[in-house]
Design an enzyme around this catalytic site. Structure first.
Site, mmCIF file in Angstrom:
data_model
loop_
_atom_site.group_PDB
_atom_site.id
_atom_site.type_symbol
_atom_site.label_atom_id
_atom_site.label_comp_id
_atom_site.label_asym_id
_atom_site.label_seq_id
_atom_site.Cartn_x
_atom_site.Cartn_y
_atom_site.Cartn_z
ATOM 1 C CD GLU A 1 -38.069 -5.946 55.004
ATOM 2 O OE1 GLU A 1 -38.973 -6.238 54.208
ATOM 3 O OE2 GLU A 1 -37.581 -4.795 55.080
ATOM 4 C CG ASP B 1 -37.330 -2.838 52.600
ATOM 5 O OD1 ASP B 1 -38.217 -2.150 53.121
ATOM 6 O OD2 ASP B 1 -37.557 -3.808 51.851
ATOM 7 C CD GLN C 1 -23.108 2.611 54.781
ATOM 8 O OE1 GLN C 1 -23.641 3.544 54.187
ATOM 9 N NE2 GLN C 1 -21.805 2.385 54.728
ATOM 10 N N GLY D 1 -42.941 -7.085 51.251
ATOM 11 C CA GLY D 1 -42.094 -7.083 50.065
ATOM 12 C C GLY D 1 -40.826 -6.280 50.250
ATOM 13 C CB CYS E 1 -22.197 3.273 50.977
ATOM 14 S SG CYS E 1 -20.774 3.949 50.096
ATOM 15 C CG HIS F 1 -21.867 7.938 51.435
ATOM 16 N ND1 HIS F 1 -21.645 6.692 51.997
ATOM 17 C CD2 HIS F 1 -23.159 8.242 51.732
ATOM 18 C CE1 HIS F 1 -22.747 6.283 52.597
ATOM 19 N NE2 HIS F 1 -23.678 7.205 52.451
#
Length: 550
Positions: free
Chosen positions: A190, A110, A113, A105, A119, A290
């Site tokens: 992934e 996950d 960058q 999932g 970002c 950022h």
């Protein structure tokens, strides 16, 4: 502010001085900026469902799709003179055995960058990934990246100006030394992060075009929801704002925070191709200019400090660039928090145990270190408590500012302002509202058309706003004379070049006129008005003023 019912004498005409300002500099903006032009057709990168199916059926058995409209060459990487040597475009199955769109999932963890200053987009992806079903709506999981059914064709769905559109890309990704250059997932098998970034880059014309943007725009594109930006310097009631963040986080809202960049850019990164060289961590481990994901908000009980408000923040770099101040990983203050609380928060780890870019910090430090917070919900939060309220109705209607006809500009010229498109909002007497004083909670938003039509030109973002007046005659638009003698009911505030501006209104049952406008008259553009309310209401366009003979 005076009520829209109030009239004044001719001798005391309403005096209005409208103002406009530029949106703050986007975080992570690169040195190259695309030239801008007026909106044209907004079809860049978009494909109709029938065309997608025809494209699938046109592939011969065993043939892998190659996207000629976003080719595997330098033009898809950069539109400036910037170069990235030794790039090899590879498909996922050429990088790892048995690649998948998702592994176990979707999760905020996950998202990692790469060497691209996006970002603002990736922190939004991580925020939305806390609800895997929403990410799976954007990136359908039943797309094979190897084996049976694999065609090399990937479809993503993104919300653009009121509709969900399809974006098709092939699965070739830019690599160096068999490693992805740009965004990736923490799990090597992934690929949803990398492929979604590619689809978003296609909508913008190139990967480079993603360098610098607004998190609120990205979150709306990923959810179709409503995003609101808060400037912490202009939010004096920090205690109330913490309550909003706490409730919003618990109710599943998506939250990002960003820091401004005060120092000049280090141009070393232009030669290296790695954006991260332009942004180094400060003495506390945070990165200037950022955008971060806010992944949690909590209050803990400390043995000696009492109740402490905390915010969990995630750096999309997903590495050791983490906060090193109070309440950081391994900070001694965690020893004063009982193990049950620490376990619930996943906090208090040793500083070397997990360099994943995610950390806790005190709410006070959060307010000191971050300048902007964006909160996105899937629907309106009428009473501004961080939770999505029940919606009786949601309506949207589109309009256009036409030069010489309906592009009247701001109220600095009432005569011209009266030529802007006007929309009738009728709030019914019936229905239960959020407020108990007989008024109805209404959220009004105006979004300007923003979709790209050319790879080498951006869309000029207009300084937009809107004003709401009460009217006694719902059959016709308000004439210029009305504005001289009546105050507005509400407005979106200063005109600004955001993609969408909004206002929260408390309206008594009755008839109101919404007037969207650009700050400068005779500025062409297209827009959409979105209205949300728990009570029944009607939204319609009022007749346009007659065209001028001139």
């Amino acid at each position: 502010m005076a009520n829209g019912n109030a009239t004044i004498s001719v001798e005391e005409e309403v005096q209005v001085v409208e103002e406009a300002r530029e949106a703050p500099k986007n975080v992570e903006s690169g040195a190259f900026e695309l030239p801008e032009t007026d909106f044209e057709d907004g079809r860049l990168g978009v494909m109709e469902a029938e065309a997608v199916e025809n494209l699938r059926n046109s592939l011969a058995p065993g043939e892998l799709f190659t996207d000629d409209s976003f080719p595997a060459d330098p033009s898809s990487l950069f539109l400036s003179e910037r170069e990235e040597p030794d790039v090899v475009w590879r498909r996922p199955h050429e990088l790892v055995d048995s690649p998948y769109m998702f592994v176990d999932g979707a999760s905020r963890r996950d998202v990692v960058q790469g060497a691209l200053g996006d970002c603002w987009f990736l922190s939004s992806c991580a925020a939305v990934a806390r609800k895997p079903k929403l990410i799976e709506r954007v990136v359908p999981p039943d797309q094979a990246l190897h084996g049976d059914g694999y065609t090399g064709l990937v479809v993503c769905r993104l919300w653009r100006f009121g509709t969900w559109v399809l974006v098709v890309v092939d699965d070739r990704l830019p690599t160096k030394s068999d490693a992805l250059i740009f965004a990736r997932s923490t799990h090597p098998q992934e690929f949803w992060v990398a492929l979604l970034e590619k689809a978003y880059a296609k909508l913008h014309g190139s990967y480079e075009a993603l360098e610098g943007g607004q998190s609120m725009d990205a979150m709306v594109d990923l959810t179709g929801g409503l995003a609101e930006r808060f400037d912490l310097e202009d939010t004096p009631d920090k205690r109330r704002f913490f309550k909003l963040l706490m409730t919003a986080s618990r109710s599943g809202a998506f939250i990002t925070a960003s820091r401004k960049k005060d120092q000049p850019y280090d141009t070393q990164w232009l030669n290296s191709g790695d954006w991260r060289l332009a942004y180094r961590t400060d003495e506390h481990g945070l990165v200037e200019g950022h955008a971060y994901t806010v992944s949690g908000v909590a209050t803990v009980s400390h043995d000696t400090l009492g109740a402490v408000n905390l915010v969990r923040v995630r750096n999309p770099w997903a590495n050791a660039a983490e906060w090193t101040g109070a309440w950081a990983d391994g900070d001694e203050r965690w020893s004063g928090v009982d193990s049950k609380q620490k376990s619930r928060l996943g906090a208090g780890r040793s500083s070397s145990s997990l360099h994943d870019g995610e950390f806790w910090m005190s709410y006070q430090d959060f307010c000191d270190e971050f300048e902007e917070v964006t909160v996105c919900t899937l629907g309106p939060d009428f009473d501004h408590d961080g939770t999505v309220d029940a919606v009786g109705q949601v309506k949207a209607i589109r309009g256009e500012w036409m030069v010489g006809r309906t592009a009247g500009g701001s109220r600095n010229d009432f005569e011209k302002f009266a030529t802007n498109p006007q929309f009738l909002l009728e709030v019914d007497e019936t229905g239960a509202g959020v407020c108990s004083n007989g008024s109805c909670s209404v959220l009004v938003a105006v979004m300007q058309e923003h979709r790209r039509s050319r790879r080498d030109f951006g869309v000029k973002m207009l300084q937009i706003g809107f004003v709401v007046y009460q009217t006694r005659d719902p059959t016709r638009p308000l004439p210029a004379d009305y504005f001289y003698h009546h105050y507005e009911e509400s407005s979106s505030g200063v005109y600004i070049n955001y993609r969408e501006v909004l206002a929260r209104l408390e309206l008594a049952p009755g008839s109101y006129v919404i007037i969207p406008a650009t700050f400068t008259p005779d500025t062409p553009g297209q827009f959409m008005v979105r209205v949300y309310s728990p009570k029944p209401f009607h939204l319609s366009a009022l007749p346009l003023p007659p065209a001028s003979d001139g």
